[in-house]
Motif scaffolding. Sequence first.
Motif, PDB file in Angstrom:
ATOM      1  N   MET A   1       0.918  -1.205  -0.015  1.00 16.37           N
ATOM      2  CA  MET A   1      -0.024   0.071  -0.054  1.00 16.37           C
ATOM      3  C   MET A   1       0.808   1.007  -0.050  1.00 16.37           C
ATOM      4  SD  MET A   1      -2.865   1.196   2.467  1.00 16.37           S
ATOM      5  CE  MET A   1      -2.822   0.256   3.727  1.00 16.37           C
ATOM      6  N   THR A   2       0.299   1.240  -0.301  1.00  9.98           N
ATOM      7  CA  THR A   2       1.028   2.606  -0.075  1.00  9.98           C
ATOM      8  C   THR A   2       0.356   3.050   1.280  1.00  9.98           C
ATOM      9  OG1 THR A   2      -0.101   4.476  -0.787  1.00  9.98           O
ATOM     10  CG2 THR A   2      -0.756   2.773  -1.790  1.00  9.98           C
ATOM     11  N   GLN A   3       1.940   4.630   1.187  1.00  9.82           N
ATOM     12  CA  GLN A   3       1.585   5.868   1.905  1.00  9.82           C
ATOM     13  C   GLN A   3       2.739   6.178   2.631  1.00  9.82           C
ATOM     14  OE1 GLN A   3      -0.046   2.784   1.651  1.00  9.82           O
ATOM     15  NE2 GLN A   3       0.102   3.715  -0.045  1.00  9.82           N
ATOM     16  N   PHE A 115       7.726   1.431  -8.159  1.00  9.57           N
ATOM     17  CA  PHE A 115       7.373   0.811  -7.080  1.00  9.57           C
ATOM     18  C   PHE A 115       7.342  -0.865  -7.326  1.00  9.57           C
ATOM     19  CE2 PHE A 115       3.721  -0.993  -4.425  1.00  9.57           C
ATOM     20  CZ  PHE A 115       4.143  -0.689  -3.244  1.00  9.57           C
ATOM     21  N   ASP A 116       6.715  -1.342  -8.463  1.00  8.12           N
ATOM     22  CA  ASP A 116       6.618  -2.686  -8.545  1.00  8.12           C
ATOM     23  C   ASP A 116       8.125  -3.477  -8.935  1.00  8.12           C
ATOM     24  OD1 ASP A 116       6.958  -1.601 -11.233  1.00  8.12           O
ATOM     25  OD2 ASP A 116       5.242  -2.404 -12.056  1.00  8.12           O
ATOM     26  N   THR A 117       8.880  -2.697  -8.925  1.00  6.18           N
ATOM     27  CA  THR A 117      10.505  -3.147  -9.232  1.00  6.18           C
ATOM     28  C   THR A 117      11.451  -3.442  -7.891  1.00  6.18           C
ATOM     29  OG1 THR A 117      11.562  -1.223  -9.458  1.00  6.18           O
ATOM     30  CG2 THR A 117      10.517  -2.258 -11.485  1.00  6.18           C
ATOM     31  N   ILE A 118      10.899  -2.835  -6.970  1.00  8.52           N
ATOM     32  CA  ILE A 118      11.698  -2.849  -5.587  1.00  8.52           C
ATOM     33  C   ILE A 118      11.699  -3.997  -4.955  1.00  8.52           C
ATOM     34  CG2 ILE A 118      12.115  -1.624  -3.413  1.00  8.52           C
ATOM     35  CD1 ILE A 118      10.579   0.814  -4.439  1.00  8.52           C
ATOM     36  N   ILE A 119      10.722  -4.786  -4.787  1.00  7.47           N
ATOM     37  CA  ILE A 119      10.895  -5.966  -3.751  1.00  7.47           C
ATOM     38  C   ILE A 119      11.926  -7.104  -4.675  1.00  7.47           C
ATOM     39  CG2 ILE A 119       9.788  -8.174  -3.145  1.00  7.47           C
ATOM     40  CD1 ILE A 119       7.423  -6.252  -2.237  1.00  7.47           C
ATOM     41  N   LEU A 120      11.781  -7.129  -6.059  1.00  6.36           N
ATOM     42  CA  LEU A 120      12.437  -8.047  -6.630  1.00  6.36           C
ATOM     43  C   LEU A 120      14.112  -7.310  -6.722  1.00  6.36           C
ATOM     44  CD1 LEU A 120      12.986 -10.319  -8.738  1.00  6.36           C
ATOM     45  CD2 LEU A 120      12.592  -8.595 -10.694  1.00  6.36           C
ATOM     46  N   GLY A 121      14.145  -6.262  -6.760  1.00  7.52           N
ATOM     47  CA  GLY A 121      15.395  -5.501  -6.398  1.00  7.52           C
ATOM     48  C   GLY A 121      16.091  -6.000  -5.055  1.00  7.52           C
ATOM     49  N   VAL A 122      15.362  -5.908  -4.028  1.00 15.03           N
ATOM     50  CA  VAL A 122      16.022  -6.508  -2.706  1.00 15.03           C
ATOM     51  C   VAL A 122      16.106  -7.868  -2.803  1.00 15.03           C
ATOM     52  CG1 VAL A 122      15.263  -6.821  -0.335  1.00 15.03           C
ATOM     53  CG2 VAL A 122      14.552  -4.826  -1.505  1.00 15.03           C
ATOM     54  N   LYS A 123      15.312  -8.690  -3.315  1.00 16.79           N
ATOM     55  CA  LYS A 123      15.510 -10.065  -3.573  1.00 16.79           C
ATOM     56  C   LYS A 123      16.910 -10.574  -4.095  1.00 16.79           C
ATOM     57  CE  LYS A 123      11.813 -12.672  -4.479  1.00 16.79           C
ATOM     58  NZ  LYS A 123      10.748 -13.103  -4.985  1.00 16.79           N
ATOM     59  N   SER A 124      17.267  -9.623  -5.537  1.00 19.46           N
ATOM     60  CA  SER A 124      18.306  -9.794  -6.290  1.00 19.46           C
ATOM     61  C   SER A 124      19.579  -9.231  -6.021  1.00 19.46           C
ATOM     62  CB  SER A 124      17.977  -9.267  -7.776  1.00 19.46           C
ATOM     63  OG  SER A 124      18.244  -8.081  -7.563  1.00 19.46           O
ATOM     64  N   GLY A 125      19.308  -8.396  -4.621  1.00 24.97           N
ATOM     65  CA  GLY A 125      20.707  -7.736  -4.369  1.00 24.97           C
ATOM     66  C   GLY A 125      21.071  -6.514  -4.778  1.00 24.97           C
ATOM     67  N   LYS A 126      20.135  -6.101  -5.600  1.00 28.25           N
ATOM     68  CA  LYS A 126      20.431  -4.693  -6.354  1.00 28.25           C
ATOM     69  C   LYS A 126      20.386  -3.663  -5.137  1.00 28.25           C
ATOM     70  CE  LYS A 126      18.846  -1.487  -9.858  1.00 28.25           C
ATOM     71  NZ  LYS A 126      18.002  -1.329 -11.144  1.00 28.25           N
ATOM     72  N   TYR A 127      19.169  -3.807  -4.378  1.00 26.00           N
ATOM     73  CA  TYR A 127      19.221  -2.903  -2.959  1.00 26.00           C
ATOM     74  C   TYR A 127      19.249  -3.735  -1.838  1.00 26.00           C
ATOM     75  CZ  TYR A 127      16.526  -0.507  -6.947  1.00 26.00           C
ATOM     76  OH  TYR A 127      15.964   0.044  -8.149  1.00 26.00           O
ATOM     77  N   ASP A 128      19.697  -3.028  -0.746  1.00 30.75           N
ATOM     78  CA  ASP A 128      20.173  -3.619   0.508  1.00 30.75           C
ATOM     79  C   ASP A 128      18.640  -3.692   1.215  1.00 30.75           C
ATOM     80  OD1 ASP A 128      22.843  -4.123   0.309  1.00 30.75           O
ATOM     81  OD2 ASP A 128      23.136  -1.948   0.848  1.00 30.75           O
ATOM     82  N   VAL A 129      17.875  -2.780   1.167  1.00 29.97           N
ATOM     83  CA  VAL A 129      16.540  -2.458   1.675  1.00 29.97           C
ATOM     84  C   VAL A 129      15.553  -1.959   0.666  1.00 29.97           C
ATOM     85  CG1 VAL A 129      15.328  -1.441   3.667  1.00 29.97           C
ATOM     86  CG2 VAL A 129      17.675  -2.278   3.795  1.00 29.97           C
ATOM     87  N   GLY A 130      14.441  -2.116   1.024  1.00 34.38           N
ATOM     88  CA  GLY A 130      13.214  -1.443   0.117  1.00 34.38           C
ATOM     89  C   GLY A 130      12.525  -0.563   1.159  1.00 34.38           C
ATOM     90  N   VAL A 131      12.504   0.792   0.828  1.00 35.35           N
ATOM     91  CA  VAL A 131      11.737   1.979   1.817  1.00 35.35           C
ATOM     92  C   VAL A 131      10.736   2.456   0.802  1.00 35.35           C
ATOM     93  CG1 VAL A 131      11.808   3.844   3.331  1.00 35.35           C
ATOM     94  CG2 VAL A 131      13.679   2.012   3.189  1.00 35.35           C
ATOM     95  N   SER A 132       9.378   2.276   0.836  1.00 29.71           N
ATOM     96  CA  SER A 132       8.466   2.761  -0.114  1.00 29.71           C
ATOM     97  C   SER A 132       7.241   2.610   0.214  1.00 29.71           C
ATOM     98  CB  SER A 132       8.983   2.415  -1.500  1.00 29.71           C
ATOM     99  OG  SER A 132       8.330   3.094  -2.431  1.00 29.71           O
ATOM    100  N   SER A 133       6.848   2.764   1.278  1.00 25.24           N
ATOM    101  CA  SER A 133       5.357   2.761   1.935  1.00 25.24           C
ATOM    102  C   SER A 133       4.762   1.326   1.449  1.00 25.24           C
ATOM    103  CB  SER A 133       4.589   3.925   1.310  1.00 25.24           C
ATOM    104  OG  SER A 133       5.173   4.887   1.443  1.00 25.24           O
TER     105      SER A 133
END
Length: 305
Positions: A1-3, A115-133
Amino acid sequence: MTQRLRPTAVLVAGLATAGLALSACGSDSLDSNSTPSSSSSSSSSSSQTVDPALAAKVPQKIKDAGKIVVGSDASYAPNEFIDTDGKTVVGMDVDLFNAVAAKLGLKAEFQNAGFDTIILGVKSGKYDVGVSSFTINDERKKSVNMVSYFNAGTQWAVKKGNPKKVDPDNACGLNIGVQKGTVQIDDLTARSKKCTAAGKPAIKQIIDADQSKVTASVISGKSDAMLADSPVGLYAVKQTGGQLEALGDIYDAAPYGFVVPKDQTDFAQAIADALKAMGTDGSYKAILTKWGNDTGAITDFAVNP
């Protein structure tokens, strides 16, 4: 969800130059065009004291880098959005996580992403953390750890005066704006099914990846109404100069969560403990108050609640 709240004059200028830059939470595919953007240190983060016990739980790779790379969809004001310099990611979530990073003896580097790419990015190691509501739900917890930090619900908004006489409980046949990848998609889909089951026309979802465009669609009349996470919807109402108004009450409140890789439970717990320390020293509530969102404060910071 946002927000997330910013000095009004600066915010209005930012909205004018960025096309109502307001957006939401989620991400599942990699965005090769994401841009690193180190958010400026806020007083809340710079005043944090490093906790050695928590810092010890940070993965060695992140310790060696000296920073936490964060994926964030910076189009979801006031939670995360681009500042008037056109590149720095700012907002409530940003201030909160900057303060968490400081507790861990690190800095956060925010990278703007869909928004719909961040979780995959965390799982793949592109991002250490996802912070986006990101709203915490069972589906997301299957693939990542989520650390609760705020409580938000869904808010509808319409053009001032509600000229289309929109009723959220009877929106059959209407055009309703919603951001791609958010829990509000599921909400609208369920409402539309009730419409068709009763022999009424379906709800037409006007979907966009950018929340600012969803907001603009209501102002222009393309959409009869929109729904978004409550802090985002209410912020849009405030920042559009009386062109929009909130419709009905906030409902389906649920916690937001910072997204951490599934195999990094200790790191996730360190983030939760840093939030607990911020709750005790008052810095957590101070950040929410700064952005006008103190009513969403929680006390039960946890991993996968």
